[in-house]
Design an enzyme around this catalytic site. Structure first.
Site: not given
Length: 283
Positions: A140-141, A144, A208
């Site tokens: 997920h990070e 980004h 997100e």
């Protein structure tokens, strides 16, 4: 390869709206000081310096506020390093620096851009999650960083700050010089900044969802990502996060609240994120 036309379109729309606010700022400055080339260059250069400063200083403050330290290879962190190396290769990005911090709650966040990214993982989240769940958080990070949405957030927040400052000082210099003028100017500046931030926060919430989808896709395990969010949400209840005001927009998890808090929130409702991931699991 994962593509996100929806995110790109929304970022383009947000960029257009933010440019409109920026143009309005320039217009106010021109009206106040003239329309010469010197003023134009001063506004452009000043804006670039302001955004650059916020980017560098914001990154430094985010890391400092949580007391982030280098994550050594070894001492139990080898598996995290190997997962990030593999995920970075799959996403076609350089492996970011890995830092670890005691945040008080299970959380993680990313700062920087492709080629200069940093991922911070809390000791609490390492202790709380299983490997497949933590791998989902790491993916997920990394998403980004891959999607460059952190840079859009920095630009958006910078323009929001610029709008607030210009509106505030414009009222100061056009009204009578007394306490009431300063109070009203401050209120108007805050309102103007909040109006811009509504657009920025809408993009933040959407990014997100996109990062969740990327994490589920690259790990091929949406259920693990859903379980991670459930555990993180439960593990954060009643606890205060170190450096929350500085890094809240960057973290994987944000607090839920009422209507006003939701439209100004950096994160969508956790239950909605989990529901979307469960839907991916079904397919």
């Amino acid at each position: 390869m994962v593509g996100h036309n929806g995110l790109k379109l929304r970022m383009m729309l947000a960029g257009s709206i933010l440019f409109g606010f920026y143009a309005a700022i320039a217009g106010l400055v021109f009206l106040a000081f003239g329309t010469g080339t010197t003023v134009l260059l001063a506004v452009a250069l000043g804006s670039l310096v302001f955004v650059g400063f916020q980017y560098k200083f914001g990154k430094w403050m985010a890391l400092r506020s949580v007391g982030a330290e280098e994550m050594p290879e070894g001492r139990g962190y080898d598996q995290i390093h190997r997962s990030v190396e593999q995920l970075s290769a799959d996403m076609d990005i350089e492996k970011p620096r890995l830092l670890v911090a005691e945040m008080g709650v299970p959380n993680a966040f990313a700062v920087g851009r492709k080629g200069a990214g940093v991922v911070v993982v809390s000791q609490e989240i390492i202790q709380l999650l299983g490997h497949d769940e933590l791998e989902g958080v790491l993916a997920h990070e990394l998403a980004h960083i891959k999607n460059r949405d952190v840079v859009m957030m920095v630009i958006g927040q910078s323009i929001a700050s610029l709008v607030g400052i210009v509106v505030q000082f414009a009222y100061f210099f056009t009204g009578e010089q007394n306490i009431a003028t300063y109070v009203i100017g401050s209120i108007l500046g805050t309102i103007a900044q909040m109006i811009v931030m509504v657009f920025v926060m809408a993009i933040s919430r959407y990014r997100e969802y996109v990062a969740d989808e990327d994490a589920a896709t690259y790990t091929n395990n949406p259920d693990a990502m859903a379980r991670a969010l459930e555990k993180i949400s439960a593990g954060a209840q009643g606890k205060e996060m170190r450096g929350e005001e500085t890094v809240n927009a960057l973290c994987i998890f944000g607090s839920d609240g009422g209507f006003l808090q939701k439209i100004l929130s950096t994160h969508p409702p956790t239950e909605e994120r989990i529901s979307r991931l469960r839907s991916m699991s079904a397919y």
